[in-house]
Motif scaffolding. Structure first.
Motif, PDB file in Angstrom:
ATOM      1  N   ALA A 173     -16.731   2.300  11.365  1.00 27.55           N
ATOM      2  CA  ALA A 173     -16.796   1.325  12.455  1.00 27.55           C
ATOM      3  C   ALA A 173     -16.708   2.028  13.808  1.00 27.55           C
ATOM      4  CB  ALA A 173     -15.674   0.305  12.315  1.00 27.55           C
ATOM      5  N   HIS A 174     -15.819   2.997  13.915  1.00 29.11           N
ATOM      6  CA  HIS A 174     -15.665   3.743  15.175  1.00 29.11           C
ATOM      7  C   HIS A 174     -16.960   4.464  15.531  1.00 29.11           C
ATOM      8  CE1 HIS A 174     -13.732   6.160  18.271  1.00 29.11           C
ATOM      9  NE2 HIS A 174     -14.181   7.262  17.673  1.00 29.11           N
ATOM     10  N   LEU A 175     -17.539   5.177  14.576  1.00 26.66           N
ATOM     11  CA  LEU A 175     -18.758   5.932  14.839  1.00 26.66           C
ATOM     12  C   LEU A 175     -19.929   5.004  15.157  1.00 26.66           C
ATOM     13  CD1 LEU A 175     -20.258   8.596  14.996  1.00 26.66           C
ATOM     14  CD2 LEU A 175     -20.528   8.535  12.502  1.00 26.66           C
ATOM     15  N   ALA A 176     -20.018   3.880  14.458  1.00 26.66           N
ATOM     16  CA  ALA A 176     -21.110   2.938  14.715  1.00 26.66           C
ATOM     17  C   ALA A 176     -21.052   2.423  16.151  1.00 26.66           C
ATOM     18  CB  ALA A 176     -21.055   1.783  13.728  1.00 26.66           C
ATOM     19  N   ARG A 177     -19.854   2.170  16.648  1.00 20.04           N
ATOM     20  CA  ARG A 177     -19.726   1.689  18.032  1.00 20.04           C
ATOM     21  C   ARG A 177     -20.088   2.788  19.030  1.00 20.04           C
ATOM     22  NH1 ARG A 177     -15.281  -1.471  15.760  1.00 20.04           N
ATOM     23  NH2 ARG A 177     -15.918  -3.664  15.905  1.00 20.04           N
ATOM     24  N   LEU A 178     -19.695   4.020  18.727  1.00 16.23           N
ATOM     25  CA  LEU A 178     -20.057   5.120  19.609  1.00 16.23           C
ATOM     26  C   LEU A 178     -21.576   5.270  19.700  1.00 16.23           C
ATOM     27  CD1 LEU A 178     -17.463   7.878  18.592  1.00 16.23           C
ATOM     28  CD2 LEU A 178     -17.460   6.473  20.663  1.00 16.23           C
ATOM     29  N   LEU A 179     -22.245   5.189  18.560  1.00 19.44           N
ATOM     30  CA  LEU A 179     -23.699   5.349  18.551  1.00 19.44           C
ATOM     31  C   LEU A 179     -24.403   4.151  19.184  1.00 19.44           C
ATOM     32  CD1 LEU A 179     -24.230   6.965  15.031  1.00 19.44           C
ATOM     33  CD2 LEU A 179     -24.518   8.052  17.265  1.00 19.44           C
ATOM     34  N   ALA A 180     -23.816   2.970  19.068  1.00 21.76           N
ATOM     35  CA  ALA A 180     -24.404   1.795  19.718  1.00 21.76           C
ATOM     36  C   ALA A 180     -24.346   1.941  21.235  1.00 21.76           C
ATOM     37  CB  ALA A 180     -23.676   0.527  19.276  1.00 21.76           C
ATOM     38  N   ASP A 181     -23.252   2.524  21.729  1.00 18.84           N
ATOM     39  CA  ASP A 181     -23.091   2.707  23.169  1.00 18.84           C
ATOM     40  C   ASP A 181     -23.874   3.908  23.697  1.00 18.84           C
ATOM     41  OD1 ASP A 181     -21.439   0.504  23.316  1.00 18.84           O
ATOM     42  OD2 ASP A 181     -19.591   1.675  23.113  1.00 18.84           O
ATOM     43  N   GLN A 182     -24.032   4.929  22.852  1.00 11.73           N
ATOM     44  CA  GLN A 182     -24.736   6.144  23.287  1.00 11.73           C
ATOM     45  C   GLN A 182     -25.662   6.605  22.165  1.00 11.73           C
ATOM     46  OE1 GLN A 182     -22.714   8.503  25.819  1.00 11.73           O
ATOM     47  NE2 GLN A 182     -24.369   9.956  26.064  1.00 11.73           N
ATOM     48  N   PRO A 183     -26.893   6.063  22.128  1.00  9.86           N
ATOM     49  CA  PRO A 183     -27.827   6.385  21.044  1.00  9.86           C
ATOM     50  C   PRO A 183     -28.243   7.858  21.063  1.00  9.86           C
ATOM     51  CG  PRO A 183     -28.527   4.433  22.265  1.00  9.86           C
ATOM     52  CD  PRO A 183     -27.437   5.073  23.059  1.00  9.86           C
ATOM     53  N   TYR A 184     -28.778   8.301  19.938  1.00 10.24           N
ATOM     54  CA  TYR A 184     -29.353   9.636  19.876  1.00 10.24           C
ATOM     55  C   TYR A 184     -30.514   9.744  20.865  1.00 10.24           C
ATOM     56  CZ  TYR A 184     -26.822  10.764  15.554  1.00 10.24           C
ATOM     57  OH  TYR A 184     -25.842  11.027  14.626  1.00 10.24           O
ATOM     58  N   PRO A 185     -30.740  10.933  21.433  1.00  9.25           N
ATOM     59  CA  PRO A 185     -31.869  11.093  22.345  1.00  9.25           C
ATOM     60  C   PRO A 185     -33.186  11.057  21.582  1.00  9.25           C
ATOM     61  CG  PRO A 185     -30.821  13.207  21.932  1.00  9.25           C
ATOM     62  CD  PRO A 185     -29.948  12.172  21.286  1.00  9.25           C
ATOM     63  N   PRO A 186     -34.271  10.658  22.253  1.00  9.33           N
ATOM     64  CA  PRO A 186     -35.584  10.678  21.605  1.00  9.33           C
ATOM     65  C   PRO A 186     -36.076  12.108  21.431  1.00  9.33           C
ATOM     66  CG  PRO A 186     -35.799  10.078  23.903  1.00  9.33           C
ATOM     67  CD  PRO A 186     -34.330  10.135  23.620  1.00  9.33           C
ATOM     68  N   PRO A 187     -37.105  12.329  20.623  1.00 13.51           N
ATOM     69  CA  PRO A 187     -37.658  13.679  20.475  1.00 13.51           C
ATOM     70  C   PRO A 187     -38.118  14.223  21.828  1.00 13.51           C
ATOM     71  CG  PRO A 187     -38.555  12.198  18.823  1.00 13.51           C
ATOM     72  CD  PRO A 187     -37.799  11.338  19.789  1.00 13.51           C
ATOM     73  N   ASP A 188     -38.105  15.523  21.962  1.00 14.65           N
ATOM     74  CA  ASP A 188     -38.495  16.092  23.251  1.00 14.65           C
ATOM     75  C   ASP A 188     -40.013  15.992  23.448  1.00 14.65           C
ATOM     76  OD1 ASP A 188     -37.950  19.408  21.917  1.00 14.65           O
ATOM     77  OD2 ASP A 188     -39.824  18.286  21.958  1.00 14.65           O
ATOM     78  N   ALA A 189     -40.460  16.317  24.644  1.00 12.16           N
ATOM     79  CA  ALA A 189     -41.869  16.146  25.006  1.00 12.16           C
ATOM     80  C   ALA A 189     -42.787  17.042  24.218  1.00 12.16           C
ATOM     81  CB  ALA A 189     -42.039  16.405  26.510  1.00 12.16           C
ATOM     82  N   LYS A 190     -42.245  18.054  23.557  1.00  9.07           N
ATOM     83  CA  LYS A 190     -43.079  18.957  22.768  1.00  9.07           C
ATOM     84  C   LYS A 190     -43.351  18.430  21.369  1.00  9.07           C
ATOM     85  CE  LYS A 190     -41.424  23.046  25.233  1.00  9.07           C
ATOM     86  NZ  LYS A 190     -40.749  24.382  25.109  1.00  9.07           N
ATOM     87  N   GLY A 191     -42.818  17.250  21.078  1.00  7.33           N
ATOM     88  CA  GLY A 191     -43.118  16.627  19.784  1.00  7.33           C
ATOM     89  C   GLY A 191     -42.204  17.094  18.663  1.00  7.33           C
ATOM     90  N   ALA A 192     -40.929  17.264  18.972  1.00  8.51           N
ATOM     91  CA  ALA A 192     -39.983  17.666  17.935  1.00  8.51           C
ATOM     92  C   ALA A 192     -39.992  16.660  16.806  1.00  8.51           C
ATOM     93  CB  ALA A 192     -38.577  17.780  18.529  1.00  8.51           C
ATOM     94  N   ALA A 193     -39.767  17.131  15.598  1.00  6.19           N
ATOM     95  CA  ALA A 193     -39.805  16.261  14.424  1.00  6.19           C
ATOM     96  C   ALA A 193     -38.700  15.224  14.498  1.00  6.19           C
ATOM     97  CB  ALA A 193     -39.656  17.089  13.152  1.00  6.19           C
ATOM     98  N   VAL A 194     -38.979  14.001  13.972  1.00  6.50           N
ATOM     99  CA  VAL A 194     -37.955  12.959  13.926  1.00  6.50           C
ATOM    100  C   VAL A 194     -37.296  12.891  12.570  1.00  6.50           C
ATOM    101  CG1 VAL A 194     -39.092  11.585  15.684  1.00  6.50           C
ATOM    102  CG2 VAL A 194     -39.680  11.207  13.297  1.00  6.50           C
ATOM    103  N   GLY A 195     -37.692  13.706  11.661  1.00  6.84           N
ATOM    104  CA  GLY A 195     -37.097  13.710  10.333  1.00  6.84           C
ATOM    105  C   GLY A 195     -37.393  15.024   9.645  1.00  6.84           C
ATOM    106  N   PRO A 196     -36.829  15.231   8.454  1.00  5.44           N
ATOM    107  CA  PRO A 196     -37.040  16.503   7.754  1.00  5.44           C
ATOM    108  C   PRO A 196     -38.485  16.672   7.322  1.00  5.44           C
ATOM    109  CG  PRO A 196     -35.902  14.934   6.358  1.00  5.44           C
ATOM    110  CD  PRO A 196     -35.964  14.324   7.718  1.00  5.44           C
ATOM    111  N   SER A 197     -38.924  17.909   7.289  1.00  4.17           N
ATOM    112  CA  SER A 197     -40.289  18.207   6.877  1.00  4.17           C
ATOM    113  C   SER A 197     -40.475  17.926   5.409  1.00  4.17           C
ATOM    114  CB  SER A 197     -40.592  19.691   7.146  1.00  4.17           C
ATOM    115  OG  SER A 197     -41.819  20.062   6.573  1.00  4.17           O
ATOM    116  N   ARG A 198     -41.661  17.463   5.021  1.00  7.54           N
ATOM    117  CA  ARG A 198     -41.998  17.248   3.619  1.00  7.54           C
ATOM    118  C   ARG A 198     -42.830  18.390   3.049  1.00  7.54           C
ATOM    119  NH1 ARG A 198     -38.177  14.458   1.529  1.00  7.54           N
ATOM    120  NH2 ARG A 198     -38.247  12.216   1.837  1.00  7.54           N
TER     121      ARG A 198
END
Length: 214
Positions: A188-213
């Motif tokens: 619950a604590h971590l969920a509230r922290l992430l709701a208030d401060q989301p992860y940053p979006p991928p950088d302009a160079k097109g960093a992957a949003v998930g693990p490579s397949r």
């Protein structure tokens, strides 16, 4: 303070109304989450016609899209699974396979839609394998974008080859109860922290949003 909702997916092999130890432990997690101001619900997956597959909708009456809609509306996901042959249940593995589709689902800023969601695990069984099961499920959930809090697992394992289940043994406040409280508090604590401060979006160079397949 951000409003947080939780969803528990009970991955028992038993359809309702058959008693389920995974359901009991999952409801104990929900009760502890409620003390943290988190509302939630449980879904017994086998009561729904969830198809095998790795897409968000396998068509032909697939029960997964309705479950997925509730998952997407929640900020905390708890997977409750029994141990079979030292591993997560086949229903649990099917759920993880369906979640694989989330690697292709992104928001307007290019982040996985599961980013910002917190996941935990609740395990019951009459044999060894709790730590292996927790590790397998947590790794899969993290790979598809969920964040794992500290101590984000609770379990109870009875004596091997015996017939006493968790629902018969009853709550264990000094052992399983303690880990259930930690799972709920930290998630619950971590969920509230992430709701208030989301992860940053991928950088302009097109960093992957998930693990490579590859």
């Amino acid at each position: 303070m951000a409003s947080i909702r939780a969803l528990v997916l009970n991955c028992t092999l038993k359809p309702s109304p058959t008693p389920s130890s995974a359901e009991q432990l999952g409801r104990e997690v929900l009760a502890e989450l409620a003390t943290q101001g988190v509302e939630g619900e449980m879904i017994r997956v086998v009561d729904h016609d969830v198809r095998f597959g790795v897409s968000t909708d396998e068509g032909d009456g697939d029960g997964w899209p309705a479950i997925r809609a509730k998952l997407m509306a929640a900020q905390v996901l708890i997977i409750a699974t029994p141990i079979w042959l030292g591993q997560p249940s086949s229903v649990c593995k099917m759920v993880l396979e369906r979640l694989d589709a989330e690697l292709s689902e992104t928001d307007a800023e290019g982040r996985l839609r599961t980013y910002g969601k917190v996941a935990g695990v609740a395990v019951v069984g009459n044999e060894d394998g709790a730590h292996h099961t927790i590790g397998e499920v947590q790794q899969a959930l993290n790979e598809v974008g969920f964040t794992i809090a500290a101590a984000a697992a609770t379990y109870w394992v009875g004596e091997a080859l015996q017939t006493v289940d968790y629902r018969d043994a009853g709550p264990k406040p000094d052992t399983t109860g303690r880990t259930t409280k930690a799972l709920a508090l930290n998630s619950a604590h971590l969920a509230r922290l992430l709701a208030d401060q989301p992860y940053p979006p991928p950088d302009a160079k097109g960093a992957a949003v998930g693990p490579s397949r590859e």
